[in-house]
Design a protein around this motif. Structure first.
Motif, PDB file in Angstrom:
ATOM      1  N   THR A 173      32.836  31.637  30.151  1.00  0.00           N
ATOM      2  CA  THR A 173      32.620  32.264  31.461  1.00  0.00           C
ATOM      3  C   THR A 173      33.035  33.730  31.418  1.00  0.00           C
ATOM      4  N   VAL A 174      32.170  34.582  31.978  1.00  0.00           N
ATOM      5  CA  VAL A 174      32.429  36.019  32.030  1.00  0.00           C
ATOM      6  C   VAL A 174      32.996  36.350  33.416  1.00  0.00           C
ATOM      7  N   TYR A 175      34.113  37.083  33.423  1.00  0.00           N
ATOM      8  CA  TYR A 175      34.762  37.488  34.666  1.00  0.00           C
ATOM      9  C   TYR A 175      34.808  39.007  34.757  1.00  0.00           C
ATOM     10  N   PHE A 176      34.667  39.516  35.978  1.00  0.00           N
ATOM     11  CA  PHE A 176      34.740  40.943  36.251  1.00  0.00           C
ATOM     12  C   PHE A 176      35.852  41.174  37.266  1.00  0.00           C
ATOM     13  N   ASN A 177      36.703  42.159  36.991  1.00  0.00           N
ATOM     14  CA  ASN A 177      37.770  42.490  37.912  1.00  0.00           C
ATOM     15  C   ASN A 177      37.172  43.194  39.124  1.00  0.00           C
ATOM     16  N   GLN A 178      37.546  42.748  40.315  1.00  0.00           N
ATOM     17  CA  GLN A 178      36.983  43.319  41.533  1.00  0.00           C
ATOM     18  C   GLN A 178      37.256  44.823  41.639  1.00  0.00           C
ATOM     19  N   LYS A 179      38.409  45.276  41.158  1.00  0.00           N
ATOM     20  CA  LYS A 179      38.713  46.716  41.204  1.00  0.00           C
ATOM     21  C   LYS A 179      37.720  47.511  40.365  1.00  0.00           C
ATOM     22  N   ASP A 180      37.325  46.974  39.217  1.00  0.00           N
ATOM     23  CA  ASP A 180      36.344  47.647  38.371  1.00  0.00           C
ATOM     24  C   ASP A 180      34.978  47.693  39.068  1.00  0.00           C
ATOM     25  N   VAL A 181      34.641  46.621  39.756  1.00  0.00           N
ATOM     26  CA  VAL A 181      33.368  46.557  40.481  1.00  0.00           C
ATOM     27  C   VAL A 181      33.377  47.588  41.612  1.00  0.00           C
ATOM     28  N   GLU A 182      34.501  47.678  42.330  1.00  0.00           N
ATOM     29  CA  GLU A 182      34.602  48.657  43.414  1.00  0.00           C
ATOM     30  C   GLU A 182      34.476  50.085  42.870  1.00  0.00           C
ATOM     31  N   ARG A 183      35.087  50.338  41.717  1.00  0.00           N
ATOM     32  CA  ARG A 183      34.991  51.665  41.094  1.00  0.00           C
ATOM     33  C   ARG A 183      33.532  51.970  40.763  1.00  0.00           C
ATOM     34  N   LEU A 184      32.827  50.986  40.205  1.00  0.00           N
ATOM     35  CA  LEU A 184      31.421  51.168  39.856  1.00  0.00           C
ATOM     36  C   LEU A 184      30.579  51.439  41.106  1.00  0.00           C
ATOM     37  N   LEU A 185      30.901  50.759  42.176  1.00  0.00           N
ATOM     38  CA  LEU A 185      30.185  50.997  43.442  1.00  0.00           C
ATOM     39  C   LEU A 185      30.409  52.416  43.929  1.00  0.00           C
ATOM     40  N   LYS A 186      31.653  52.894  43.848  1.00  0.00           N
ATOM     41  CA  LYS A 186      31.954  54.269  44.282  1.00  0.00           C
ATOM     42  C   LYS A 186      31.230  55.289  43.415  1.00  0.00           C
ATOM     43  N   GLU A 187      31.233  55.067  42.113  1.00  0.00           N
ATOM     44  CA  GLU A 187      30.538  55.982  41.205  1.00  0.00           C
ATOM     45  C   GLU A 187      29.055  56.013  41.502  1.00  0.00           C
ATOM     46  N   GLY A 188      28.507  54.847  41.814  1.00  0.00           N
ATOM     47  CA  GLY A 188      27.077  54.766  42.133  1.00  0.00           C
ATOM     48  C   GLY A 188      26.729  55.478  43.412  1.00  0.00           C
ATOM     49  N   SER A 189      27.655  55.456  44.371  1.00  0.00           N
ATOM     50  CA  SER A 189      27.366  56.106  45.652  1.00  0.00           C
ATOM     51  C   SER A 189      27.503  57.629  45.569  1.00  0.00           C
ATOM     52  N   LYS A 190      28.191  58.134  44.508  1.00  0.00           N
ATOM     53  CA  LYS A 190      28.344  59.570  44.339  1.00  0.00           C
ATOM     54  C   LYS A 190      27.094  60.202  43.728  1.00  0.00           C
TER      55      LYS A 190
END
Length: 108
Positions: free
Chosen positions: A90-107
């Motif tokens: 099973t592959v897991y992603f840390n929610q903080k990393d996902v939030e960072r990626l979302l912020k980078e995408g919105s910039k």
């Protein structure tokens, strides 16, 4: 003043003094308890609060968040765009990393 009136006045004074003494005693009890509760409150406010534990997301969660396919999420993993952890199969992603990626995408 008559003796009887003086006696009644003294009794009233004694009664008021007794009431005041009882109130004073109650206030002293509260004051004696207050420093501990005040100290506890100060400690609670000033001590650093522990961070909440990390929340882990699955590929399916990311698919819903980003509106992308599993293949796209896999490509992001391979490209190193998002950190992940594998436990078993099973592959897991840390929610903080996902939030960072979302912020980078919105910039962009």
């Amino acid at each position: 003043m008559e003796y009887r009136q003086i006696n009644e006045s003294l009794e009233e004074i004694k009664f008021e003094q007794a009431k005041n003494a009882a109130m004073l005693l109650e206030a002293i009890k509260e004051i004696n308890l207050a420093p501990k509760s005040i100290a506890e409150e100060i400690e609670r406010i000033t001590l650093p609060q522990p961070e909440p534990p990390d929340k882990w997301l699955l590929t399916e969660d990311l698919m819903g968040i980003f509106k992308k396919t599993a293949r796209t999420i896999y490509t992001w993993r391979v490209q190193g765009r998002i950190p992940y952890t594998v436990i078993g199969s099973t592959v897991y992603f840390n929610q903080k990393d996902v939030e960072r990626l979302l912020k980078e995408g919105s910039k962009s």
